[in-house]
Write a protein that holds these residues in place. Structure first.
Motif, short mmCIF file in Angstrom:
data_model
loop_
_atom_site.label_atom_id
_atom_site.label_comp_id
_atom_site.label_asym_id
_atom_site.label_seq_id
_atom_site.Cartn_x
_atom_site.Cartn_y
_atom_site.Cartn_z
N LYS A 94 43.56 44.26 36.42
CA LYS A 94 42.45 45.18 37.71
C LYS A 94 43.54 45.77 38.44
O LYS A 94 42.97 46.63 38.66
N PRO A 265 36.46 48.72 37.33
CA PRO A 265 37.15 47.44 37.45
C PRO A 265 38.17 46.83 38.21
O PRO A 265 39.16 46.33 38.05
N GLY A 266 38.23 46.92 39.15
CA GLY A 266 39.74 46.05 40.47
C GLY A 266 39.42 44.89 40.92
O GLY A 266 38.34 44.39 40.50
N MET A 270 36.03 42.58 41.31
CA MET A 270 36.48 41.40 40.79
C MET A 270 36.52 40.68 42.59
O MET A 270 35.87 39.09 42.05
#
Length: 319
Positions: A94, A265-266, A270
């Motif tokens: 990520k 989607p980092g 998350m």
């Protein structure tokens, strides 16, 4: 100088230890049960209890903390309670989105805040300086989410220049697409944080203009702008370096929000998902890494400031 670095290193380690304890025990206060999440809503109490025992959640909290610290000392952040995958590997994956996003946002913030801050100080009594000052005040007060939506409306909807959401499946194998996907989120963070930094740059430049050495240079034939650029910018740079340590924290908080807004989607996105899933091991690992980044950058800024400012080193010698 060596003593200062060693002292700063000890304070960094103490800060990380205190942060780990605060994060670990605070997370345990959150409502919900990860064993129930894994077992499902139809699971029997016996099945949930078995999962809790399997995951070690039935152990005393202090023992769980000591086990986690022991893993950290070995470089192990643990495994996800939900998927079983190593937390460190997921963070590394990520980070390929979050770290470039933060770097791009920082570059954007510095690119306009430093020159415009100096310009606003030099022309503080003219229309240019007044407009820059008021504009920076307004931008600094803008919520990052609202700024993001306005930029999406302009650059993605009206102009169609940049994508509004998502990250390419190929990731950095397609660097141009990856940069285009991060440019709008980075611009959002950079504009808001840069407006705050601009205020500090302007204040530091105004202070430098009032110093004797700048006035002396101007009296010898240099314009006020030339005197500031040639003789005052080192002091302005020191102030900027000091503030950057605080700005990094703002960039991290901004990235958590912006990754949600732009579905990136980092690490930030998350983290939000893992809090909802009550994946305690991943959440505490993510928070500790983010906190560690802020603390390390703060320590580096302190050392750089001490190296760059001879007055501080001289003061240390005389004490």
């Amino acid at each position: 100088m060596t003593r200062f670095i060693l002292t700063r290193l000890v304070l960094l380690l103490v800060g990380l230890l205190a942060a780990s304890a605060l994060i670990f025990f605070t997370i345990r206060v959150l409502p919900g049960d990860v064993a129930q999440v894994i077992a499902g809503t139809d699971a029997t109490p016996e099945a949930v209890a078995a999962i809790r025992e399997q995951l070690g959640l039935g152990q005393p909290v202090l023992l769980q903390y000591l086990d986690w610290i022991g893993g950290l000392l070995r470089g192990d952040l643990g495994n996800s309670l939900i998927t079983g995958t190593p937390v460190a590997s997921e963070l590394a994956q990520k980070a390929q989105v979050t770290v470039p996003l933060g770097i791009m946002a920082l570059v954007i913030a510095l690119a306009f805040s430093v020159p415009l801050g100096v310009l606003a100080a030099v022309r503080r009594t003219r229309a240019t300086g007044v407009v820059i000052s008021f504009a920076s005040q307004g931008l600094a007060a803008v919520p990052v989410v609202w700024a993001g939506m306005m930029l999406v409306l302009l650059f993605a909807v009206v102009l169609g220049w940049l994508p509004a959401q998502g990250f390419p499946r190929a990731g950095w194998n397609d660097p141009l697409a990856a940069i285009r996907a991060l440019l709008l989120p980075a611009l959002t963070i950079g504009v808001v944080e840069g407006a705050v930094l601009l205020r500090f740059v302007r204040s530091a430049a105004l202070d430098a203009i009032g110093q004797d050495y700048v006035r002396t240079a101007a009296a010898k034939g240099l314009t006020r702008s030339q005197a500031l650029i040639r003789h005052g910018l080192p002091n302005v740079a020191l102030s900027v370096v000091t503030v950057l340590g605080l700005q990094i924290a703002g960039l991290i908080v901004g990235s958590v929000i912006i990754e949600q807004l732009f579905t990136l989607p980092g690490i930030g996105r998350m983290l939000v998902a893992d809090v909802g899933n009550r994946d305690l091991v991943k959440v505490q690992g993510e928070l500790l890494v983010l906190t560690g980044v802020v603390l390390v950058i703060g320590a580096v800024v302190d050392v750089v400031h001490r190296l760059a400012d001879p007055r501080l080193r001289e003061r240390e010698r005389t004490t």
